[in-house]
Enzyme design. Structure first.
Site, PDB file in Angstrom:
ATOM      1  N   CYS A 194     -11.301   5.217  -5.364  1.00 53.71           N
ATOM      2  CA  CYS A 194     -10.684   5.737  -6.582  1.00 53.71           C
ATOM      3  C   CYS A 194      -9.341   6.312  -6.162  1.00 53.71           C
ATOM      4  CB  CYS A 194     -11.592   6.736  -7.264  1.00 53.71           C
ATOM      5  SG  CYS A 194     -12.285   8.008  -6.173  1.00 53.71           S
ATOM      6  N   SER A 195      -9.063   7.554  -6.501  1.00 47.80           N
ATOM      7  CA  SER A 195      -7.819   8.173  -6.067  1.00 47.80           C
ATOM      8  C   SER A 195      -7.996   8.818  -4.691  1.00 47.80           C
ATOM      9  CB  SER A 195      -7.351   9.206  -7.090  1.00 47.80           C
ATOM     10  OG  SER A 195      -6.124   9.786  -6.681  1.00 47.80           O
ATOM     11  N   ALA A 196      -8.920   9.774  -4.598  1.00 47.51           N
ATOM     12  CA  ALA A 196      -9.176  10.436  -3.318  1.00 47.51           C
ATOM     13  C   ALA A 196     -10.306   9.784  -2.536  1.00 47.51           C
ATOM     14  CB  ALA A 196      -9.506  11.910  -3.551  1.00 47.51           C
ATOM     15  N   GLY A 197     -11.074   8.910  -3.190  1.00 41.94           N
ATOM     16  CA  GLY A 197     -12.143   8.216  -2.499  1.00 41.94           C
ATOM     17  C   GLY A 197     -13.413   9.013  -2.349  1.00 41.94           C
ATOM     18  N   VAL A 198     -13.654   9.975  -3.227  1.00 43.03           N
ATOM     19  CA  VAL A 198     -14.881  10.764  -3.126  1.00 43.03           C
ATOM     20  C   VAL A 198     -15.588  10.934  -4.477  1.00 43.03           C
ATOM     21  CG1 VAL A 198     -14.261  12.049  -1.051  1.00 43.03           C
ATOM     22  CG2 VAL A 198     -13.472  12.882  -3.270  1.00 43.03           C
ATOM     23  N   GLY A 199     -14.853  11.178  -5.552  1.00 36.11           N
ATOM     24  CA  GLY A 199     -15.472  11.474  -6.840  1.00 36.11           C
ATOM     25  C   GLY A 199     -16.082  10.253  -7.500  1.00 36.11           C
ATOM     26  N   ARG A 200     -15.251   9.444  -8.116  1.00 33.68           N
ATOM     27  CA  ARG A 200     -15.738   8.246  -8.801  1.00 33.68           C
ATOM     28  C   ARG A 200     -16.327   7.246  -7.801  1.00 33.68           C
ATOM     29  NH1 ARG A 200     -10.512   7.232 -12.800  1.00 33.68           N
ATOM     30  NH2 ARG A 200     -10.256   9.415 -13.469  1.00 33.68           N
TER      31      ARG A 200
ATOM     32  N   GLN B  73     -17.560  14.730  -7.132  1.00 31.36           N
ATOM     33  CA  GLN B  73     -16.864  16.014  -7.062  1.00 31.36           C
ATOM     34  C   GLN B  73     -17.317  17.023  -8.109  1.00 31.36           C
ATOM     35  OE1 GLN B  73     -12.808  14.080  -6.966  1.00 31.36           O
ATOM     36  NE2 GLN B  73     -12.429  15.669  -5.454  1.00 31.36           N
TER      37      GLN B  73
END
Length: 1189
Positions: A1123-1129, A1167
């Site tokens: 995703c953006s940071a690679g942890v949430g979605r 997250q």
């Protein structure tokens, strides 16, 4: 004189000393010569004088350069007076002779002396450190250089002379012991090249250097129009721009450049096709003038000599044809077929053996390449996705062809077989953007049969690359034991000891080209009687036959013997294992976009035929077309149905069958066997009826009904036999040659849509127009014992009933073209063929029948509708009885219980408590590499970094000497199956080349992107793949060129096909990019069903790519999720998919335990509490869909 100066009074004027000057030229072998020239002599005259001493005739590749007053290398302007030029710019009157114009292929150099000077130049480039190369490459190059300069090793008593010889690049600073070890390795390499002539060794050296990064490039530091410092470079393909960290941003091909000019200190590149100008700024005016003049000279040279200036929408691969024999090499080389008997039209004179080489190539040379295919191919001709390598360099082009034909592999994923087979087809990269993915369209039988009717070509003039196009030779049939399952999964559950077992080691072994092309991996003989793979395609399926003496033929074997051998018959029957074509044309989204994806590799092998493959088509179509005449309904008397019935008669029979089925819902439906019968069927009594099982899946082999073989009878009659409790549909027919001719004119069109709201269908459930879920299949218990023969519904009846609403997923432009083709066809050609495409009036009448029957159903009748739908769709479930069933029934948790448990957690607020108790990251995590200062800018969020023990390690480069990328390996074992993901952040503008390096080195075939490029006006992820419809539809990122082949928008997500090419090796790979676009800027998606459809698309593409790679790799490659940071979605996708797998296979569902395990491999996975709650909502929705099955 007051100062004591004395003037000479000779009054003599030395004319000779004023009109001549002497200049020194350093040659490539480090010798210095002197040349006396007049003051009016140009640089060209000096160059010709040097060439005369070196006995060079091809002087146009060389030039003279000098060191400027600022110690910068500058090329001499050959058309201007040399002395004046040197006096103005040079630091001293010393010139250097060298190669000014590099070529992509040494075979262009005709003269021996030219090749020798070229060899000296590239060797100098290596030794001076201008080209980056690994230690292995340094040793290999040094060994070739010693062989070229000194000859065989046995001419010397010892290898001591190597100590005094410059072997390694200047920037290779090593200790004495390490240098001695390298020297010994060079001596061994030299010994291995014994017997190679010096001239051949020189050419081999050049060939190795051509693959190095930076070959033939000149780079100048400039600033772009935004003021950013970039490198402006030039090489034989054009002009490129890359930023200071080494990422190559854009390439301007020579054919795309109109002119290069300068305005004061600015350089302007005027492009031909685009009305724009690329602007760059230099330090001073003289610099800008020199660069623009140099670029103009190169532009003129390469266009005049037609080097790398072919018309193409994307930079073509550099194809090299060795002019020496490699038979004496100790290393294994890719198998290259010599160009033999090549016949081509005068449009193009280059033959590409690449499987995606369907674009015109160079006009001046004949190159051959054996491994430049989109999908990996073997040496013996077998390709991994069910095709045979099309080796066009051997007899594969007839005189009538005007373009390079593609392989039957869907290497160019956006061009259907029907277009490629047209004689007037002109390949166009730009116009292929609206074509759907290769796993969605169906074979165009109309084109195939039309060509077959024209007659086969003579055996000697046919292309031999496709004569062994048989299903038995494809990779799908090399492993007949494999089953391909649809969603929900129906495979046997593996025993397990630990719910989530963690893989402790993370070994990263690169797959070498020799490993990828190992012929032993595919030389798997097919045994008679082996199990066959099931056919599941959108049109009537390719029926199997008894395997009789199958023999494994390879392309190489066929080319060697020049014999025509027909393909062996299909293997014996086997039940279908995928639900075909439950996807209607998409409006918003489709849950389960392509159920027939998993076996599409079988279809691909008959998708894009050449004319000489007609026997295979004929055999397939005989089996395919049989069920078209097998339409019956219950309730009428036995009658004879003529096979040339009109469309209206057949459609009325279909509607009558459906109406009678609706009226007989109060009669329990007996089992329907999914196996086709081998001989004449005999009806016996005693159909025992069983009730529906609980709402959970039984692990059976099939969810779809296959075709039924017709008998060998010549009678054109259909006998109606009715069972006491079941509407029976049977047939025992053979069709005549007239019907075959009629079938040859069948237009393979997808059915039109309902004029009302469109239905969205998933693998597991059908949804009503109103959005409420409808059951898609019902399961009836089938007895293993008993003498009775089973009943079956033919595929033609399924198509007739479902044709209006259940069709293959196609793009809107394709549907438009289909409708236009319908209007052009005469009405008299409508029989039988219109079974596949019902007209609007018929659709409306069928909708009215459906709506009336739906309104009549109440109470217990409505409860039986799932069974009716299953019957109408030709679906049945064969549940094997016995001890195994008892075991599963005892251990399986009913779906209702799990659904209630998940809902209770959501309603009671237990989800929040669970989430708060899960640690965000591992207690004693180590982040040594991620926290280095040079890697700080490589992370989007500095607090989110990978653990050291499972971070993805790249091969170190000069720009990234630690091989760092913000990505983590996620490995989980659930129920005996290993799941491997790579969770990473969205690439930054300066890390795109690292991202593609990771994709290449890890063998990734699927990228799941769970974010849009921009959300809420903020950039969420930098676009790291080229836009479709942009110029060339391709972009270069470091050592990789990425080309967008197609894009299919499915509402909430988009599927994009990418072709990734490694520029140094020339290898290519297909990568599927699945982007979910409906995630809001804040919160989670409201459409849970749409997110489920996205997960099903990931599963379908994963099954497809894994099936293609079977036999090449022992383990399936990971899926990249970001995703953006690679942890949430990213965590939502991974956790949801793992938990759905647990639900499907009756594993224990422990969401918090799994999330804790994921966070031990990457911190902060999922997250927010909203994301964690959304996972539960996805599981609830999945179970609700499964209840209806």
């Amino acid at each position: 004189m007051p100062f004591g100066l004395k003037l000479r009074r000779t009054r003599r004027y030395n004319v000779l000393s004023k009109n001549c000057f002497v200049t020194r030229i350093r040659l490539l072998d480090s010798n210095v010569i002197e040349c006396t020239l007049s003051v009016e002599s140009t640089g060209q005259e000096c160059l010709e004088a040097v060439a005369q001493r070196l006995e060079l005739r091809e002087t146009h590749y060389f030039g003279l350069w000098f060191l400027s007053k600022s110690q910068q290398a500058r090329w001499v302007e050959l058309e201007k007076p040399l002395k004046k030029h040197l006096d103005k710019f040079a630091n001293e009157p010393l010139l250097f002779f060298g190669v000014m114009f590099y070529v992509p292929n040494v075979s262009r150099l005709q003269q021996e002396a030219t090749r020798y000077q070229y060899y000296l130049q590239v060797k100098k480039d290596v030794l001076e450190g201008r080209l980056r190369c690994s230690l292995e490459q340094v040793i290999r190059l040094a060994g070739l250089a010693v062989q070229a300069d000194f000859g065989d090793y046995n001419q010397f008593d010892s290898q001591e002379f190597l100590r005094e010889y410059v072997l390694f690049p200047m920037d290779l600073a090593m200790e004495e012991a390490a240098l001695e070890e390298l020297t010994q390795k060079v001596a061994q390499e030299h010994k291995a090249h014994s017997g190679i002539l010096p001239a051949e060794a020189e050419l081999m050296y050049i060939n190795e250097v051509e693959r190095l990064d930076g070959f033939g490039q000149e780079i100048f530091p400039v600033k772009d129009s935004h003021g950013n410092s970039v490198h402006l470079g030039i090489f034989f393909m054009g002009i490129f721009v890359r930023n200071r960290v080494g990422r190559q941003a854009v390439i301007y091909r020579w054919n795309d450049i109109g002119s290069v000019t300068h305005s004061k200190a600015a350089i302007l590149l005027e492009l031909i096709d685009k009305e724009e100008t690329a602007l760059f700024h230099t330090d001073d005016i003289e610099n800008a003038k020199y660069i623009s003049r140099l670029f103009t000279t190169r532009h003129k040279f390469y266009k005049q000599n037609k080097i790398c200036t072919e018309q193409s929408n994307s930079p073509p691969p550099i194809r090299r044809q060795p002019t020496w024999s490699r038979s004496s090499l100790p290393r294994q080389q890719p198998y290259i077929l010599p160009p033999m008997h090549v016949q081509c039209s005068e449009h193009y004179s280059e033959t590409h053996t690449s499987q995606d080489s369907i674009f015109p190539g160079n006009e001046e040379a004949l190159y051959c390449r054996s491994h430049n295919s989109l999908d990996l191919n073997y040496l013996n001709g077998t390709v991994t996705n069910g095709s045979v390598c099309s080796v066009h360099s051997v007899n594969s082009l007839s005189c009538s062809q005007s373009f390079i034909q593609a392989s039957p592999v869907s290497s160019n994923l956006s061009i259907p077989g029907s277009d490629i087979m047209r004689a007037d087809y002109i390949p166009s990269h730009r116009h292929s953007t609206i074509i759907v993915p290769s796993y969605r369209p169906t074979p165009d039988y109309e084109t195939v049969m039309r060509q077959m009717k024209r007659g086969l070509m003579h055996a000697d003039s046919q292309s031999r690359s496709l004569r062994n196009l048989n299903i038995i030779n494809t990779h799908a049939y090399n492993q007949p034991e494999e089953l391909v399952y649809s969603q929900p999964e129906m495979r046997e559950r593996h025993p397990y000891t630990v719910p989530y077992a963690h893989q402790g080691c993370y070994g990263h072994k690169l797959v070498s080209p020799s490993d990828q092309m190992n012929p032993q991996n595919c030389a798997m003989p097919i045994k008679p009687g082996a199990s066959s793979i099931s056919h599941t395609v959108s049109t009537p399926e390719l029926a199997n036959m008894q395997l009789q003496g199958a023999q494994h033929y390879s392309t190489a074997h066929m080319l060697k013997n020049y014999l025509f051998r027909p393909p062996p018959p299909y293997p014996r029957p086997r039940p279908a294992t995928s639900t075909p074509d439950l996807a209607s044309h998409r409006h918003k989204y489709v849950s389960g976009s392509s159920p027939d994806l998993v076996t599409r590799k079988v279809q691909l092998s008959v998708k894009t035929f050449q004319e000489d493959s007609s026997p295979v088509v004929h055999q397939s179509l005989q089996e395919v077309s049989e069920p078209l005449t097998a339409t019956k309904h219950h309730g009428g008397g036995g009658g004879t149905v003529n096979k040339r019935h009109s469309l209206e008669v057949m459609n009325s029979m279909v509607r009558g069958m459906e109406a009678m089925t609706l009226k007989s819902l109060n009669i329990p439906m007996a089992r329907r066997n999914t196996l086709r019968e081998q001989g004449p069927s005999e009806e016996t009594g005693g159909h025992e009826v069983h009730g529906l099982p609980q709402y959970h899946h039984k692990k059976t082999f099939s969810d779809a009904t296959m075709l039924i073989h017709s008998s060998e009878s010549e009678e054109e009659e259909e006998t109606l036999e009715a069972a006491p409790q079941v509407p029976v549909l049977r047939e025992k027919v053979e069709y005549s040659a007239q019907l075959q001719a009629a079938l040859a004119r069948i237009p393979n069109r997808p059915p039109p849509e309902y004029p009302g709201p469109r239905k969205s269908v998933s693998n597991g459930a059908l949804r009503q127009d109103q959005g409420t879920p409808l059951p898609a299949m019902a399961r009836c218990r089938v007895l293993r014992h008993g003498p009775s023969k089973a009943l079956s519904v033919s595929r033609a009846e399924q198509l007739a009933v479902n044709g209006a609403s259940l069709g293959p997923s196609i793009s809107e432009p394709d549907l438009t073209s289909v409708k236009e083709r319908v209007k052009k066809e005469p009405v008299k050609e409508r029989p039988v063929s219109e079974m596949f495409s019902l007209e609007d009036s018929i659709i409306e009448r069928e909708m009215m029948i459906r709506n009336l029957e739906k309104q009549k159903m109440t109470g217990p009748q409505a409860q039986k509708r799932p069974l009716m739908l299953a019957a109408l769709n030709g679906l049945s479930v064969a549940r094997v009885s016995g001890r195994e069933d008892g075991h599963h029934d005892a251990t399986r948790v009913p779906i209702d219980e799990r659904l209630r448990a998940l809902k209770k957690k959501l309603e009671d607020g237990m989800v929040f408590t669970e989430y708060e108790q899960i640690p965000n990251k591992k207690a004693n995590g180590v982040f040594s590499t991620a926290t280095l200062p040079e890697n700080a800018e490589r992370s989007r969020i500095r607090e989110v970094v990978p653990y050291e023990e499972n971070r993805v390690e790249l091969i170190p480069t000069k720009e990234n000497n630690t091989g760092y990328i913000n990505a983590s390996h996620i490995k989980v074992v659930v129920g005996g199956s290993e799941w491997h993901y790579i969770a990473t952040q969205g690439p930054l503008p300066h890390t795109c080349h690292d991202f593609w390096q990771m994709v290449w080195e890890q063998g990734v075939n699927v990228i799941a992107m769970v974010t849009a490029e921009e959300e809420g006006g903020r950039t969420k992820s930098h676009r790291y793949w080229p836009k479709l419809g942009s110029k060339h539809s391709s972009a270069t990122y470091g050592k990789f060129k990425v080309t967008t082949k197609f894009r299919t928008d499915s509402g909430c997500y988009a599927t994009t096909g990418l072709k990734v090419k490694h520029l140094l090796s020339g290898q290519e790979r297909t990568v599927w990019h699945l982007q979910y676009t409906d995630w809001p800027h804040h919160g989670c998606p409201e459409d849970v069903q749409g997110f489920l459809s996205y997960l099903e698309e990931i599963q379908s593409v994963r099954r497809h790519t894994n099936s293609v790679l079977e036999g090449i790799r022992t383990r399936h490659p990971p899926i990249v999720v970001h995703c953006s940071a690679g942890v949430g979605r990213t965590g939502v996708v991974i956790l949801s998919e793992l938990m759905i797998y647990c639900l499907e296979h009756n594993e224990k569902v422990e969401v918090p335990t799994m999330l804790r395990f994921l966070r031990e491999q990457r911190m902060f996975m999922i997250q927010t509490i909203a994301q964690y709650k959304f996972v539960y909502q996805v599981l609830v929705q999945f179970l609700q869909n499964s209840r209806l099955i």
